[in-house]
Design a protein around this motif. Structure first.
Motif, PDB file in Angstrom:
ATOM      1  N   ARG A  74      -7.199  14.911 -16.486  1.00 26.50           N
ATOM      2  CA  ARG A  74      -6.388  13.754 -16.101  1.00 26.50           C
ATOM      3  C   ARG A  74      -5.581  13.249 -17.291  1.00 26.50           C
ATOM      4  N   THR A  75      -4.579  12.478 -16.993  1.00 26.24           N
ATOM      5  CA  THR A  75      -3.832  11.753 -18.014  1.00 26.24           C
ATOM      6  C   THR A  75      -4.319  10.304 -17.938  1.00 26.24           C
ATOM      7  N   SER A  76      -3.581   9.395 -18.508  1.00 23.43           N
ATOM      8  CA  SER A  76      -3.967   7.981 -18.422  1.00 23.43           C
ATOM      9  C   SER A  76      -3.705   7.400 -17.034  1.00 23.43           C
ATOM     10  N   GLU A  77      -2.966   8.149 -16.193  1.00 23.70           N
ATOM     11  CA  GLU A  77      -2.662   7.695 -14.832  1.00 23.70           C
ATOM     12  C   GLU A  77      -3.707   8.203 -13.846  1.00 23.70           C
ATOM     13  N   ASP A  78      -3.907   7.425 -12.784  1.00 27.26           N
ATOM     14  CA  ASP A  78      -4.704   7.933 -11.673  1.00 27.26           C
ATOM     15  C   ASP A  78      -3.907   9.037 -11.005  1.00 27.26           C
ATOM     16  N   ASN A  79      -4.591   9.929 -10.314  1.00 25.04           N
ATOM     17  CA  ASN A  79      -3.889  11.019  -9.659  1.00 25.04           C
ATOM     18  C   ASN A  79      -4.544  11.357  -8.328  1.00 25.04           C
ATOM     19  N   ILE A  80      -3.748  11.943  -7.460  1.00 16.87           N
ATOM     20  CA  ILE A  80      -4.240  12.542  -6.222  1.00 16.87           C
ATOM     21  C   ILE A  80      -3.505  13.864  -6.082  1.00 16.87           C
ATOM     22  N   CYS A  81      -4.260  14.923  -5.857  1.00 12.98           N
ATOM     23  CA  CYS A  81      -3.679  16.263  -5.761  1.00 12.98           C
ATOM     24  C   CYS A  81      -4.117  16.938  -4.464  1.00 12.98           C
ATOM     25  N   LEU A  82      -3.204  17.688  -3.901  1.00 11.38           N
ATOM     26  CA  LEU A  82      -3.493  18.526  -2.739  1.00 11.38           C
ATOM     27  C   LEU A  82      -3.675  19.945  -3.241  1.00 11.38           C
ATOM     28  N   PHE A  83      -4.797  20.559  -2.874  1.00 13.69           N
ATOM     29  CA  PHE A  83      -5.090  21.927  -3.264  1.00 13.69           C
ATOM     30  C   PHE A  83      -5.137  22.823  -2.039  1.00 13.69           C
ATOM     31  N   VAL A  84      -4.548  23.997  -2.169  1.00  8.69           N
ATOM     32  CA  VAL A  84      -4.657  25.040  -1.149  1.00  8.69           C
ATOM     33  C   VAL A  84      -5.123  26.284  -1.882  1.00  8.69           C
ATOM     34  N   GLN A  85      -6.311  26.748  -1.532  1.00  4.35           N
ATOM     35  CA  GLN A  85      -6.883  27.946  -2.141  1.00  4.35           C
ATOM     36  C   GLN A  85      -6.875  29.043  -1.075  1.00  4.35           C
ATOM     37  N   ILE A  86      -6.325  30.196  -1.436  1.00 10.36           N
ATOM     38  CA  ILE A  86      -6.113  31.272  -0.460  1.00 10.36           C
ATOM     39  C   ILE A  86      -6.688  32.564  -1.003  1.00 10.36           C
ATOM     40  N   HIS A  87      -7.581  33.169  -0.231  1.00 13.83           N
ATOM     41  CA  HIS A  87      -8.201  34.428  -0.663  1.00 13.83           C
ATOM     42  C   HIS A  87      -7.159  35.547  -0.629  1.00 13.83           C
ATOM     43  N   PRO A  88      -7.144  36.410  -1.643  1.00 10.74           N
ATOM     44  CA  PRO A  88      -6.148  37.489  -1.700  1.00 10.74           C
ATOM     45  C   PRO A  88      -6.235  38.479  -0.550  1.00 10.74           C
ATOM     46  N   ALA A  89      -7.370  38.549   0.136  1.00 10.33           N
ATOM     47  CA  ALA A  89      -7.499  39.461   1.280  1.00 10.33           C
ATOM     48  C   ALA A  89      -6.501  39.121   2.383  1.00 10.33           C
ATOM     49  N   LEU A  90      -6.019  37.892   2.386  1.00 11.92           N
ATOM     50  CA  LEU A  90      -5.028  37.493   3.383  1.00 11.92           C
ATOM     51  C   LEU A  90      -3.745  38.318   3.243  1.00 11.92           C
ATOM     52  N   LEU A  91      -3.497  38.856   2.055  1.00  9.21           N
ATOM     53  CA  LEU A  91      -2.287  39.641   1.803  1.00  9.21           C
ATOM     54  C   LEU A  91      -2.462  41.124   2.120  1.00  9.21           C
ATOM     55  N   ASP A  92      -3.676  41.516   2.513  1.00 12.59           N
ATOM     56  CA  ASP A  92      -3.900  42.919   2.871  1.00 12.59           C
ATOM     57  C   ASP A  92      -3.137  43.269   4.139  1.00 12.59           C
ATOM     58  N   SER A  93      -2.595  44.456   4.149  1.00 11.59           N
ATOM     59  CA  SER A  93      -1.949  44.980   5.345  1.00 11.59           C
ATOM     60  C   SER A  93      -2.249  46.472   5.403  1.00 11.59           C
ATOM     61  N   PRO A  94      -2.027  47.111   6.545  1.00 15.85           N
ATOM     62  CA  PRO A  94      -2.343  48.536   6.639  1.00 15.85           C
ATOM     63  C   PRO A  94      -1.670  49.337   5.515  1.00 15.85           C
ATOM     64  N   GLY A  95      -2.454  50.116   4.813  1.00 18.98           N
ATOM     65  CA  GLY A  95      -1.936  50.920   3.714  1.00 18.98           C
ATOM     66  C   GLY A  95      -1.770  50.159   2.414  1.00 18.98           C
ATOM     67  N   LYS A  96      -1.998  48.854   2.432  1.00 21.60           N
ATOM     68  CA  LYS A  96      -1.830  48.037   1.229  1.00 21.60           C
ATOM     69  C   LYS A  96      -3.029  47.123   1.034  1.00 21.60           C
ATOM     70  N   LYS A  97      -4.213  47.694   1.068  1.00 18.68           N
ATOM     71  CA  LYS A  97      -5.429  46.899   0.893  1.00 18.68           C
ATOM     72  C   LYS A  97      -5.766  46.769  -0.582  1.00 18.68           C
ATOM     73  N   ASN A  98      -6.354  45.630  -0.928  1.00 21.03           N
ATOM     74  CA  ASN A  98      -6.830  45.351  -2.281  1.00 21.03           C
ATOM     75  C   ASN A  98      -5.740  45.438  -3.349  1.00 21.03           C
ATOM     76  N   ARG A  99      -4.509  45.187  -2.969  1.00 21.99           N
ATOM     77  CA  ARG A  99      -3.433  45.121  -3.968  1.00 21.99           C
ATOM     78  C   ARG A  99      -3.493  43.778  -4.662  1.00 21.99           C
ATOM     79  N   SER A 100      -3.051  43.768  -5.885  1.00 22.24           N
ATOM     80  CA  SER A 100      -3.032  42.538  -6.660  1.00 22.24           C
ATOM     81  C   SER A 100      -1.584  42.111  -6.860  1.00 22.24           C
TER      82      SER A 100
END
Length: 156
Positions: A74-100
């Protein structure tokens, strides 16, 4: 030698994402498999990504790639943050599994030049947050649509 904490993330049942809002005090250096997008809704926060330090203010957005080492404070200011965490498996497609993939999205870094306006990413992440906290029958489908739209924009 420094050690970094591995953060295990529990995803939703319908989709391999986690969405939450919180105020940040601090976090130790950690990493996880998920991509993590943070949108600062109020105040300011400091994020360390690897050896780089960025101060994000209200309206700033940043993406931490899968397996990247990062911490927040934090800084000296109060804060509110929105987080979106997304597993990389969501990007898998046929023939393109486990790509980084590595994406570069950081509105606080003047050295990054992007092809799309940051507003597009902020709007999509805000829509993911609003949809996640809604009780609509279309929630699952909207979350999928916004999440895939976010990645399509990142690939562009």
């Amino acid at each position: 030698m420094e050690s970094y904490i591995f953060e295990s993330i529990e995803h939703q049942k319908e989709l391999p994402i986690k969405v939450f809002m919180t105020s940040i005090d601090s976090s130790c250096f950690h990493w996880h498999y998920d991509y993590e997008i943070m949108l600062v809704l109020k105040g300011s926060i400091v994020i360390y990504v690897g050896a780089n330090r960025y101060k994000l203010r209200t309206g700033d957005i940043i993406l931490s790639n899968s397996k990247s080492i990062h911490s927040l404070s934090r800084t000296s200011e109060d804060n509110i943050c929105l987080f979106v965490q997304i597993h990389p498996a969501l990007l898998d497609s046929p023939g393109k599994k486990n790509r980084s993939y590595n994406f570069y999205l950081n509105s606080a870094d003047p050295n990054i030049k992007i092809k799309k306006d940051y507003y597009i990413f902020k709007r999509t992440v805000a829509n993911i947050g609003l949809t996640h906290f809604s009780e609509r029958d279309s929630k699952e489908f909207r979350l999928k649509a916004y999440t895939f739209s976010l990645f399509a924009d990142l690939f562009d």
